[in-house]
Design a protein around this motif. Structure first.
Motif, PDB file in Angstrom:
ATOM      1  N   THR A 187       0.936  -1.167  -0.042  1.00 13.61           N
ATOM      2  CA  THR A 187      -0.109   0.118  -0.178  1.00 13.61           C
ATOM      3  C   THR A 187       0.707   1.186  -0.001  1.00 13.61           C
ATOM      4  O   THR A 187       0.552   2.086  -0.732  1.00 13.61           O
ATOM      5  CB  THR A 187      -0.900  -0.044   1.169  1.00 13.61           C
ATOM      6  N   SER A 188       1.956   1.314   0.653  1.00 12.43           N
ATOM      7  CA  SER A 188       2.654   2.395   0.841  1.00 12.43           C
ATOM      8  C   SER A 188       3.517   2.685  -0.678  1.00 12.43           C
ATOM      9  O   SER A 188       3.605   3.735  -0.772  1.00 12.43           O
ATOM     10  CB  SER A 188       3.844   2.022   1.813  1.00 12.43           C
ATOM     11  N   MET A 189       4.024   1.605  -1.147  1.00 16.56           N
ATOM     12  CA  MET A 189       4.547   1.701  -2.365  1.00 16.56           C
ATOM     13  C   MET A 189       3.610   2.317  -3.420  1.00 16.56           C
ATOM     14  O   MET A 189       3.837   2.896  -4.328  1.00 16.56           O
ATOM     15  CB  MET A 189       5.132   0.575  -2.991  1.00 16.56           C
ATOM     16  N   LEU A 190       2.191   1.761  -3.420  1.00 17.34           N
ATOM     17  CA  LEU A 190       1.121   2.169  -4.228  1.00 17.34           C
ATOM     18  C   LEU A 190       0.873   3.727  -4.113  1.00 17.34           C
ATOM     19  O   LEU A 190       1.032   4.592  -4.911  1.00 17.34           O
ATOM     20  CB  LEU A 190      -0.177   1.594  -3.986  1.00 17.34           C
ATOM     21  N   ASP A 191       1.150   4.149  -2.763  1.00 16.91           N
ATOM     22  CA  ASP A 191       0.757   5.628  -2.384  1.00 16.91           C
ATOM     23  C   ASP A 191       1.930   6.461  -3.152  1.00 16.91           C
ATOM     24  O   ASP A 191       1.684   7.602  -3.304  1.00 16.91           O
ATOM     25  CB  ASP A 191       0.761   5.775  -0.992  1.00 16.91           C
ATOM     26  N   ASN A 192       2.962   5.791  -3.343  1.00 19.99           N
ATOM     27  CA  ASN A 192       4.284   6.551  -3.608  1.00 19.99           C
ATOM     28  C   ASN A 192       4.397   6.592  -5.275  1.00 19.99           C
ATOM     29  O   ASN A 192       5.367   6.978  -5.703  1.00 19.99           O
ATOM     30  CB  ASN A 192       5.566   6.189  -2.961  1.00 19.99           C
ATOM     31  N   GLY A 193       3.421   6.042  -5.791  1.00 20.42           N
ATOM     32  CA  GLY A 193       3.418   5.804  -7.407  1.00 20.42           C
ATOM     33  C   GLY A 193       4.142   4.501  -7.971  1.00 20.42           C
ATOM     34  O   GLY A 193       4.510   4.759  -9.234  1.00 20.42           O
TER      35      GLY A 193
END
Length: 285
Positions: A241-247
């Motif tokens: 989820t964190s990686m997705l938030d960072n694009g």
């Protein structure tokens, strides 16, 4: 064997077998000795016995039954398939959405893992490895001395669930936690695994860390939704989820988590508000 050859994980094959053993017992108790004797009323009656299970469990059972009957019909074990006649129960998408921790919550949880003794140093190193690298806990337990290239700061493993090789960077804090355990926690053992059981004969470790995680979460004062289970898998969800938030692209997330396909990472889109906004449609009035 057909399911196994389709490429699903061995753990999923085991789940299929468990469900089908239950069906086999049900049929034998009703005098059905051969596969071709199965009739639609047998299947419907069996489905009725699932009424006490959760919606998702029932849905998965029905998927298994339909796949079984399609296979039987296609391979001459039965003259017809009942897959179209069996009911359909959809998964509850809300209950499938994984629980996640924020970056701050992850740090608070790690701070509340007791590492003042040998067992604590081992557990802390394992949980830190899972939390920071996104490894499945089974793969963390399988880490061997030759899994780590200290000079290149890389971890290389063959994933237990998928059998697919995975290479990840050895983060500094993870490396130091492992070193701390090796120097001041690990008992003398001929086991090639880094993490071992702390009771004789100090062999391979097989531990459920759910309780350890739950205690650390409670000590950290983190509240979790009552309908979500929290464990080592939550750290994997959190990293994705964190990686997705960072694009970060789904293909890169899949590579980091060791997924065999980016499709396996798509569920995390449902937790990303910005990406959901991009999927929104205009409403005509």
């Amino acid at each position: 064997e057909s399911v196994r050859k389709s490429g699903i994980a061995e753990s999923s094959v085991h789940v299929y077998r468990t469900h089908l053993f239950r069906l086999e017992s049900f049929l034998l108790n009703r005098g059905v000795q051969r596969f071709e004797q199965i009739e639609l009323h047998h299947m419907n009656t069996y489905v009725e016995t699932l009424s006490g299970y959760s919606r998702n469990t029932i849905s998965f059972n029905l998927t298994v039954l339909k796949r079984l009957m399609d296979f039987a019909c296609q391979n001459g074990y039965h003259s017809t398939t009942f897959s179209n006649a069996l009911p359909t129960v959809g998964f509850s998408q809300t209950s499938r959405l994984p629980a996640v921790f924020t970056a701050d919550e992850v740090e608070r949880i790690l701070e509340n893992v007791d590492n003042d003794n040998a067992t604590g140093k081992r557990n802390y190193a394992i949980i830190l490895t899972v939390a920071k690298l996104g490894l499945r806990v089974s793969d963390a337990l399988d880490l061997r001395f030759d899994s780590i290239d200290w000079d290149k700061k890389r971890i290389s493993i063959k994933q237990r669930k998928t059998g697919v090789p995975l290479e990840l960077p050895l983060l500094e804090d993870v490396g130091w936690a492992i070193i701390e355990y090796l120097k001041h926690g690990r008992p003398e053992s001929n086991c090639k695994n880094i993490f071992v059981c702390h009771r004789p004969p100090y062999d391979e470790l097989s531990v459920n860390f759910s309780k350890t995680i739950s205690r650390a979460v409670q000590k950290a004062g983190i509240k979790t939704p009552p309908n979500k289970t929290v464990g080592t898998h939550t750290f994997r969800h959190s990293i994705a989820t964190s990686m997705l938030d960072n694009g970060v692209k789904l293909s890169e997330i899949a590579q980091t988590l060791g997924h065999t396909s980016p499709e396996s990472s798509k569920e995390y889109i449902a937790l990303n508000v910005n990406m959901l906004r991009q999927c929104a449609l205009e409403v005509d009035f």
